[in-house]
Design an enzyme around this catalytic site. Structure first.
Site, PDB file in Angstrom:
ATOM      1  N   ILE A 140       0.837  -1.203   0.000  1.00 11.83           N
ATOM      2  CA  ILE A 140       0.000   0.000   0.000  1.00 11.83           C
ATOM      3  C   ILE A 140       0.872   1.254   0.000  1.00 11.83           C
ATOM      4  O   ILE A 140       1.764   1.386   0.835  1.00 11.83           O
ATOM      5  CB  ILE A 140      -0.949   0.002   1.226  1.00 11.83           C
ATOM      6  N   GLU A 141       0.624   2.141  -0.948  1.00  7.34           N
ATOM      7  CA  GLU A 141       1.381   3.399  -1.057  1.00  7.34           C
ATOM      8  C   GLU A 141       0.390   4.555  -1.025  1.00  7.34           C
ATOM      9  O   GLU A 141      -0.476   4.652  -1.884  1.00  7.34           O
ATOM     10  CB  GLU A 141       2.190   3.387  -2.363  1.00  7.34           C
ATOM     11  N   LEU A 142       0.523   5.415  -0.009  1.00  2.00           N
ATOM     12  CA  LEU A 142      -0.490   6.430   0.259  1.00  2.00           C
ATOM     13  C   LEU A 142      -0.014   7.860   0.007  1.00  2.00           C
ATOM     14  O   LEU A 142      -0.587   8.794   0.533  1.00  2.00           O
ATOM     15  CB  LEU A 142      -0.975   6.299   1.715  1.00  2.00           C
ATOM     16  N   GLY A 143       1.021   8.027  -0.780  1.00  2.00           N
ATOM     17  CA  GLY A 143       1.484   9.389  -1.052  1.00  2.00           C
ATOM     18  C   GLY A 143       2.379   9.906   0.061  1.00  2.00           C
ATOM     19  O   GLY A 143       2.845   9.168   0.915  1.00  2.00           O
TER      20      GLY A 143
END
Length: 535
Positions: free
Chosen positions: A349-352
Site C-alpha cells: 500500500i502506497e499512500l502518497g
C-alpha cells in the site's frame, strides 16, 4: 622437500618422491594428450549428449529475443487537433445533468446501468460516457483471470521476455500516441507525460528483461553444521491472481507497472483503475491485450475493472485474489487493508507523502534551481513522491526566495504546467493557502484558481509559491497534490530533521548540499522509505 620426506609415513613416501620430481613439462604432457581414436570418441560422445541441451538453450535464447509487432490504433480523441463537445462544470457524473452525454444505446435494452463521464480536465472536452459493470460481471472478470493463471504459470521466461520486448517496441514506436492519450485524460503536458509515463515504464521494462529471470530463479541458501548433509534452495512460485488498484496521476505507467511485474512472475492480474482515467486506461489495456494476442498468449491473463467504490469493495474481498497492490488516498487505503485482512492476503500500500527537499546551508542554490522546479511542478504537483515542502537554512533563505519567485511567476498554465485532474480540490487549496497567509505566511506567486482564456472549463490552479511557512500550518501538514511550492526556513539542521520525523508522512525525501558526508548523515537520520542525495 626431499630432506623431510623421511618424516612422513612409509606408505606415502613413494608418492611424495614422485611429486617432487614432476616438472612443468611432465604436467603439460599429461594434460595435453595428442588426439587419438579413444579420446576423440569420448569427446564425440560427450558432445553428442550435450547437443540437445545446446540446441534447446539456443532456441530459448532466440525466443527471448523475439519481438512481435502488432497494431493498436490511436483513438480519434487523441489526435492533436481534435476538438470535442465542451461540458459545462465537468465531472464524472455530468451525464446525470445532460442526457445528451449518454451513449445512443442507453435505455434501449431495458437494463439499468451506472455510467461515468470521461472528459479532458484541461479543456472540458467530452471523451466518452462509459457504462460500468455490475458486481457479478466484475466477479466474472476475476474468475476469468483465475482460470487463465495455471496456463500462464506454465509459460517460459523466454515467452515472457519476448512479450516484454514486444511491449517495449510498441512503447518506442507509438510513444507520441501514448503520450497524447495520457495527456488527454489527465490534463498534463506532453513533457510531463514523457518523463512520468514513458521513461519510467521503459526503465522498468529494461530492468525486468535484464534481471527478472535471475531475480526469481531458484537460489541456494547457506546452511549450518547441524544440517551439513542438507542442501537448501529457495524456489519462487506464482501467487495466482493478483489485484492492483492504481491511482490516476500516471494513467499509463501506473497501469502497466503492476501488469509487467505480475505477468513476469507467472501471475494473472486484475487492474482496477481510477474512474478519473477510465478512458485512457481502457485504451492502454487494450494495447496490452493486443500484444498478448499477437504473441500467441492468453488475453484473459489481464483484466481491467472500471467501477465505482461500492463495487470496488467486493473486488478487494474476492477470495480468488492472492495479493493486493494499492496506490491512493489514506482513507481508501485503510479500507483496502481491512478487506485484505478479511481474506488474509498480503498487500503493498502506497499512500502518497509530503516529501521534503532538505537544503543544507552550503548548497549551490543556482545549480539546483531547475531540479527543484521540476520536483515541485512536474504533473502540476500531482506526484506521490514529488517535492511538496522546501526546508531552507536561514542563511540562504532570502537568496532562495529571490531565485524562485520570478521562475514560479513565469510558469504558464496549460503550457508549462498542466491542469489538475478535476475542479474538486481547488476550493480546498485556496482555503489552505488563505489560512496560511492569515497565520503569517506570504504567497509570492499564484494561490488561486486560474481561468484559462481558451479553456474556461479547464481545472487549472495557478503555479504557486508560498514562503515563511511553519511546520504547524496546514499547508505543511497536508498533502496538497497541486502546483504549490511551500518554503519553510530553519536555523538548526538537527532541529529541522526532528520536524520532518514528527510528520506522519514518510515516503521519500531529498537532501542537498556540497558536503556529501553531511548529506549522508542527514539522509541517515530521516525516517522515510527512500532518500535521494543531490538528485
Amino acid at each position: 622437500m626431499l630432506e623431510t620426506i623421511d618424516s612422513f609415513p612409509a606408505i606415502v613416501q613413494p608418492w611424495l618422491i614422485w611429486l617432487s620430481h614432476l616438472t612443468l613439462g611432465h604436467i603439460w604432457k599429461t594434460i595435453y594428450n595428442p588426439p587419438n581414436k579413444i579420446n576423440l570418441t569420448i569427446a564425440l560422445i560427450v558432445i553428442s549428449i550435450k547437443i540437445p541441451t545446446y540446441i534447446e538453450s539456443f532456441r530459448t535464447w532466440r525466443q527471448s529475443r523475439r519481438v512481435v509487432s502488432f497494431r493498436w490504433d490511436l483513438p480519434k480523441e487523441a489526435y492533436k487537433f481534435w476538438r470535442g463537445e465542451i461540458i459545462q462544470n465537468p465531472s464524472l457524473f455530468s451525464h446525470q445533468q445532460d442526457d445528451n452525454l449518454l451513449p445512443p444505446e442507453t435505455g434501449k435494452t431495458g437494463e439499468t446501468r451506472d455510467h461515468i463521464t470521461c472528459y479532458d480536465p484541461s479543456t472540458g472536452y467530452h471523451l466518452l460516457t462509459l457504462p460500468l459493470l455490475s458486481e457479478s460481471e466484475v466477479s466474472d472478470q476475476i474468475a476469468n483471470a483465475h482460470a487463465a493463471q495455471p496456463g500462464w504459470a506454465q509459460t517460459t521466461f523466454a515467452q515472457r521476455i519476448s512479450f516484454l520486448r514486444s511491449i517495449k517496441a510498441w512503447v518506442l514506436r507509438d510513444m507520441e500516441g501514448i503520450v497524447r492519450v495520457a495527456c488527454r485524460d489527465t490534463g498534463k503536458t506532453e513533457v510531463d507525460a514523457v518523463f512520468g509515463e514513458i521513461l519510467t515504464t521503459l526503465s522498468k521494462l529494461d530492468w525486468l528483461i535484464k534481471h527478472g529471470e535471475k531475480t526469481i530463479s531458484p537460489s541456494s541458501r547457506p546452511g549450518n553444521i547441524l544440517l551439513a548433509h542438507k542442501v537448501s534452495k529457495v524456489h519462487y512460485s506464482p501467487l495466482g491472481t493478483v489485484l492492483a488498484l492504481v491511482s490516476w496521476n500516471y494513467s499509463f505507467h501506473n497501469a502497466l507497472s503492476p501488469i509487467l511485474a505480475s505477468l513476469f512472475a507467472g501471475n494473472t492480474v486484475v487492474i482496477k483503475c481510477s474512474e478519473q482515467v477510465a478512458w485512457s486506461t481502457l485504451w492502454f489495456i487494450g494495447g496490452v491485450k493486443a500484444c498478448l494476442k499477437a504473441c500467441g498468449l492468453d488475453e484473459d491473463v489481464v483484466q481491467l475493472v472500471i467501477c465505482l467504490p461500492d463495487v470496488a469493495e467486493t473486488i478487494t474481498r474476492n477470495k480468488l485474489i492472492k495479493h493486493i497492490t494499492f496506490i491512493g488516498s489514506e482513507p481508501v487505503g485503510k479500507k483496502v487493508a481491512a478487506a485484505a485482512a478479511e481474506i488474509m492476503v498480503p498487500t503493498c500500500i502506497e499512500l502518497g507523502g509530503k516529501d521534503p527537499a532538505f537544503i543544507l546551508p552550503d548548497t549551490d542554490l543556482d545549480f539546483y534551481a531547475s531540479t527543484w522546479m521540476r520536483g515541485a511542478f512536474q504533473s502540476a504537483g500531482q506526484n506521490c513522491i514529488g517535492i511538496e515542502i522546501f526546508l531552507v537554512h536561514r542563511s540562504q533563505y532570502p537568496r532562495f526566495v529571490e531565485i524562485m519567485t520570478p521562475r514560479v511567476r513565469s510558469l504558464r498554465p496549460g503550457i508549462d504546467v498542466g491542469s489538475l485532474i478535476s475542479h474538486a480540490a481547488i476550493a480546498k487549496l485556496e482555503s489552505i493557502l488563505s489560512s496560511a497567509v492569515k497565520s503569517g505566511a506570504r504567497v509570492l506567486a499564484g494561490g488561486k484558481v486560474h481561468n484559462h482564456p481558451e479553456y474556461p472549463e479547464g481545472a487549472y490552479f495557478e503555479p504557486s509559491l508560498i514562503v515563511d511557512v511553519t511546520m504547524d500550518m496546514e499547508t505543511a501538514q497536508e498533502e496538497l497534490f497541486a502546483p504549490v511550492m511551500t518554503v519553510i526556513p530553519y536555523d538548526d539542521v538537527n532541529e529541522a530533521v526532528s520536524w520532518l520525523n514528527q510528520s506522519r508522512y514518510g515516503l521519500g525525501a531529498g537532501v542537498y548540499g556540497k558536503d556529501r558526508k553531511e548529506c549522508r548523515r542527514v539522509a541517515g537520520k530521516l525516517e522515510c522509505g527512500m532518500v535521494a542525495i543531490n538528485e
